[in-house]
Motif scaffolding. Structure first.
Motif, PDB file in Angstrom:
ATOM      1  N   MET A 113       0.817  -1.211   0.000  1.00 49.06           N
ATOM      2  CA  MET A 113       0.000   0.000   0.000  1.00 49.06           C
ATOM      3  C   MET A 113       0.849   1.259   0.000  1.00 49.06           C
ATOM      4  N   GLY A 114       2.176   1.089  -0.166  1.00 48.58           N
ATOM      5  CA  GLY A 114       3.045   2.255  -0.166  1.00 48.58           C
ATOM      6  C   GLY A 114       3.047   2.972   1.174  1.00 48.58           C
ATOM      7  N   ASP A 115       3.577   4.173   1.183  1.00 51.58           N
ATOM      8  CA  ASP A 115       3.574   4.964   2.409  1.00 51.58           C
ATOM      9  C   ASP A 115       3.049   6.367   2.079  1.00 51.58           C
ATOM     10  N   ASP A 116       3.137   7.287   3.036  1.00 53.49           N
ATOM     11  CA  ASP A 116       2.641   8.650   2.800  1.00 53.49           C
ATOM     12  C   ASP A 116       3.288   9.272   1.571  1.00 53.49           C
ATOM     13  N   ASN A 117       4.540   8.874   1.378  1.00 54.50           N
ATOM     14  CA  ASN A 117       5.331   9.377   0.268  1.00 54.50           C
ATOM     15  C   ASN A 117       4.680   9.141  -1.090  1.00 54.50           C
ATOM     16  N   CYS A 118       4.213   7.915  -1.297  1.00 55.97           N
ATOM     17  CA  CYS A 118       3.686   7.568  -2.620  1.00 55.97           C
ATOM     18  C   CYS A 118       2.155   7.469  -2.648  1.00 55.97           C
ATOM     19  N   ARG A 119       1.529   7.286  -1.485  1.00 61.45           N
ATOM     20  CA  ARG A 119       0.097   7.011  -1.495  1.00 61.45           C
ATOM     21  C   ARG A 119      -0.765   8.239  -1.806  1.00 61.45           C
ATOM     22  N   LEU A 154       4.616   2.887  -6.518  1.00 65.86           N
ATOM     23  CA  LEU A 154       5.403   2.919  -5.283  1.00 65.86           C
ATOM     24  C   LEU A 154       6.652   3.782  -5.462  1.00 65.86           C
ATOM     25  N   CYS A 155       7.042   4.496  -4.403  1.00 67.52           N
ATOM     26  CA  CYS A 155       8.302   5.256  -4.445  1.00 67.52           C
ATOM     27  C   CYS A 155       9.464   4.265  -4.353  1.00 67.52           C
ATOM     28  N   ASN A 156      10.677   4.733  -4.535  1.00 67.02           N
ATOM     29  CA  ASN A 156      11.836   3.832  -4.569  1.00 67.02           C
ATOM     30  C   ASN A 156      12.003   3.025  -3.291  1.00 67.02           C
ATOM     31  N   GLU A 157      11.831   3.707  -2.148  1.00 59.97           N
ATOM     32  CA  GLU A 157      12.012   3.006  -0.864  1.00 59.97           C
ATOM     33  C   GLU A 157      10.973   1.908  -0.691  1.00 59.97           C
ATOM     34  N   CYS A 158       9.726   2.217  -0.990  1.00 56.93           N
ATOM     35  CA  CYS A 158       8.654   1.218  -0.834  1.00 56.93           C
ATOM     36  C   CYS A 158       8.847   0.063  -1.797  1.00 56.93           C
ATOM     37  N   SER A 159       9.285   0.402  -2.983  1.00 54.03           N
ATOM     38  CA  SER A 159       9.500  -0.602  -4.008  1.00 54.03           C
ATOM     39  C   SER A 159      10.619  -1.566  -3.588  1.00 54.03           C
TER      40      SER A 159
END
Ligand SMILES: [Zn+2]
Ligand SMILES: [Zn+2]
Length: 428
Positions: free
Chosen positions: A175-181, A236-241
């Motif tokens: 579900m990604g994080d605040d960064n990408c969601r 997804l952002c890089n970290e989440c990915s």
């Protein structure tokens, strides 16, 4: 006159959506708990028991005001002092509350906990779904490493495997994080708003409150519309990915199979990154046995320290249903090894004394409590499946003896009362 009617004229029934766990099933319930305890404790998880009710605000804040649970399904009541309390609809919020209140952040991190107990939701009862239902779950608080995500999932799958479930599938999503969601939610909302008419009434409400929730909808037309919708997993952002890739790699290392589900968006507001669900195709429309996910912001949201966390919850009623559907042996027999027959009242005391002695050294022993005839007692011993029957009659008692009957061979033997225990121990 209906003879079942008591003097008050009313026969009570268990409240709708609840069930009695009668002995056989109740034994199974606690065996499932026992097995979980063994497995989970070997992996360093420790049991936690929290109250069955909490302050209502605890759930409103964690699960989210817009969720179906908070809006329609909570058992909320006022106590005598006018405090609003709620029977817990799930255990993550209570565990997090305890983590903060009892200062578990002072212990070795991550703090690894497991629980089993009843939860409460006012839902329409159906197969495998009750208003009081049991959940078994794990919460690991204090690490964001993909290692712990993988561990939690592996423990769940190994537990189900050990129970003998074969036809289950693990679905994995993020579900990604605040960064990408936030970005993604905007895109999704745009897509959904361009076709409001194609979605059901509930979904229209979801689109207004929290668009990600449309993925919870079980209605076929809505599902169809969502096929083309943008998926969070592609945004997804890089970290989440990277986090997601690491989990997949670790699950492969552990030999756990999974299917990526880009629509796996769990119903609670607090989930971040990893989400997973275990389904059984044998369970019909209510096919999820359980699932879980990461909730990195929840502890902080409650005023605790920054403590990323992950957990799962398994529905025990669905689990039992799945075991039954797969034909896994779930019948738990109460084993009675010995049965003591007191031929008449004059021998009951001696029989009772022997019963206590034999139980004390570890035998499972039964006797008759209704002054049945010898014949009826022998029948009873047979029903219990007793291996040996110890018969004490007035004649035996005079000689301080007991007659022991081997129920398999039907052979009988008289021995000294004082030697019954050692004789039976040798036979054990
Ligand atoms: Zn819908
Ligand atoms: Zn992200």
């Amino acid at each position: 006159m209906d003879k079942r009617k008591n003097k008050v004229g009313k026969i009570f029934k268990a409240p709708r959506g609840t069930q009695d766990y009668l002995p056989e099933k109740a034994t199974l319930l606690y065996r499932l708990d026992q097995l979980a305890a063994e497995k989970f404790e070997k992996a360093g998880y420790r049991r936690i028991v929290t109250p069955t009710f909490e302050e209502t605000g605890l759930f409103q804040r964690s699960i989210g005001e817009s969720s179906d649970i908070v809006r329609k399904e909570m058992y909320t009541f006022e106590d005598r002092k006018g405090r609003s309390l709620t029977l817990r609809p799930e255990a993550t919020a209570p565990v997090v509350r305890a983590y903060i209140e009892r200062n578990l952040q002072a212990e070795i991190q991550p703090v690894k906990l497991y629980y089993m107990g009843p939860m409460y939701r006012y839902e329409r009862p159906q197969a495998g779904r009750y208003r009081e239902f049991w959940q078994l779950g794990i919460e690991a608080i204090g690490s964001s490493a993909a290692l712990i995500d993988a561990e939690v999932i592996v423990i769940l799958m190994q537990y189900l495997d050990e129970l003998g479930l074969k036809e289950i599938t693990l679905y994995l999503g993020s579900m990604g994080d605040d960064n990408c969601r936030v970005d993604y939610a905007g895109q999704l909302k745009g897509y959904l708003e361009s076709r409001l008419d194609s979605f059901c009434e509930d979904c229209n409400e979801r689109i207004r409150f929290n668009p990600l929730r449309v993925f919870d909808c079980k209605k076929e037309p809505c599902k169809q519309q969502l096929k083309e919708a943008p998926k969070l997993i592609d945004h997804l952002c890089n970290e989440c990915s990277e986090h997601f890739e690491n989990i997949k790699r670790l699950l492969k290392v552990a030999g756990v199979d999974f299917v990526i589900d880009p629509t796996l968006v769990r119903g609670f507001d607090y989930y971040t990154r990893t989400t997973f669900e275990v389904k059984s195709p044998l369970l019909g429309s209510q096919d999820a046995l359980g699932g879980g996910g990461r909730y990195d912001r929840l502890v902080e949201q409650y005023g605790g320290p920054d403590s990323p966390a992950i957990g799962f919850a398994l529905g025990i009623e669905r689990l039992i249903l799945a075991l039954e559907k797969e034909g896994v042996k779930t019948k738990v027999e109460n084993e009675i090894g010995l049965f003591i027959v007191a031929i008449d009242e004059s021998t009951q005391e001696a029989a009772f004394k022997l019963l206590i002695e034999l139980r004390n050294i570890g035998f499972s022993v039964e006797m008759d409590y209704l002054s049945r005839s010898l014949r009826a007692q022998m029948k009873l011993a047979d029903k219990y499946g007793a291996r040996y029957v110890i018969i004490i009659g007035p004649d035996e008692l005079k000689r301080d003896e007991a007659r022991i009957k081997d129920m398999q061979t039907s052979s009988e033997k008289n021995i000294d009362m004082s030697e019954t225990a050692s004789y039976l121990l040798k036979k054990k």
